[in-house]
Write a protein that holds these residues in place. Structure first.
Motif: not given
Length: 331
Positions: A20-21, A28, A67
């Motif tokens: 997923s973005s 993340k 992230e």
């Protein structure tokens, strides 16, 4: 990335998920460990009415941020645990500070996709940084232990308090561990002799089967079995002026109202926790060398062997089963 996928009750598989973005407030997380909980078993067996299928299970989650969105206050490389129950912050209950019973709550792995995957994305507001030096085997217990920390705030448990813990599953064992650390005099009640032996061996408590308790009463009774007869016994064995804290979930029970009124018993319902307060208190306990939780975990199993892990968890014969997502463990 690979993750577990529960198509329908009893139909679980390992499948590829697309990454997923990130939204600006999200992070993340690369998973380290995931604990299999009683509610995971309930969803797997089709016994939770509000569960959604298909779904990715898992909510007891420990990992590392890999992230971070622009609005996240957490940095890449931070070791974290997850608060897996959403809260809107706007309903009347949230405004009163009761985010644990938010009217719009959703729960990872129950009615929204959970985190039993190599990586997952979540809002940074549900993330708690933890010390890198804390052992993973302790850190993965923060979420389930926070349930007990929250419950213990309902009734005063200090040195010398007589406490009965009814039910020696994971939450019951965590209650025993915390009551032991606080200096309480503990009796553990269960029908499973192996669990009683483990509790006695690990914390030196008094073991008892339900039928063994005759005229004895207790200052505080923690009900963690979640069955009708256990709730009824919990009320029956509470001393006048004492407290019953209900942690287990059973649809109904027959309670002796006259006894509750005449003995001025206090019954507390306790569900999950307040975040971050209860998580921070839990973290404090787990930092203490004298707080013994090692016996809680029965096995740590590579996530590729998820069928064996779920079979062990569903059997009820073990303590906490942990799925290991660390890639170096499986090379």
């Amino acid at each position: 990335m690979l993750g577990l996928y529960l198509k329908n009750p009893g139909e679980i598989e390992l499948k590829e998920f697309s990454s997923s973005s990130l939204k600006e407030d999200e992070v993340k997380v690369k998973l380290i460990y995931g604990g299999i909980c009683g509610s995971d078993i309930g969803v797997y067996k089709g016994k939770i009415g509000h569960a959604a299928y298909p779904i990715r299970p898992g909510h007891e989650l420990l990992g590392t941020i890999i992230e971070a969105g622009k609005e996240s206050v957490h940095q890449i490389g931070t070791k974290v645990v997850i608060q897996p129950n959403s809260f809107c912050g706007e309903c009347d209950l949230c405004v009163e500070g009761k985010t644990n019973i938010c009217r719009h709550k959703q729960s990872l792995g129950v009615n929204t996709d959970g985190g039993f995957s190599q990586e997952f994305v979540i809002s940074s507001k549900y993330v708690l940084p933890i010390p890198r030096e804390m052992a993973d085997e302790r850190a993965v217990l923060i979420e389930p232990l926070a349930v007990i920390v929250h419950a213990f705030k309902k009734a005063a448990i200090t040195k010398g308090t007589s406490v009965a813990v009814v039910g020696c599953g994971t939450e019951g064992m965590l209650a025993i561990a915390l009551a032991h650390y606080l200096g309480a005099e503990i009796t553990a009640i269960d029908i499973n002799e192996k669990k009683l032996e483990k509790a006695q061996r690990s914390w030196g408590i008094t073991p008892a089967r339900p039928q063994d308790i005759k005229d004895e009463t207790f200052d505080v009774v923690i009900e963690a079995a979640g069955v009708k007869s256990s709730v009824e016994q919990a009320v029956d064995i509470t001393r006048p002026g004492g407290s019953v804290v209900l942690v287990g979930l059973t649809p109904e029970a027959n309670l002796p109202v006259v006894k509750i009124v005449r003995n001025e018993l206090t019954l507390y319902g306790s569900i999950i926790y307040h975040f971050p307060d209860d998580f921070l208190q839990t973290l404090h306990y787990l930092k203490q060398d004298g707080f013994k939780v090692e016996p809680i975990i029965s096995d740590i199993i590579p996530y590729q062997e998820y069928k064996r892990a779920y079979e062990a968890a569903v059997s009820g014969e073990y303590g906490k089963i942990i799925l290991d997502f660390k890639e170096e463990s499986h090379s």
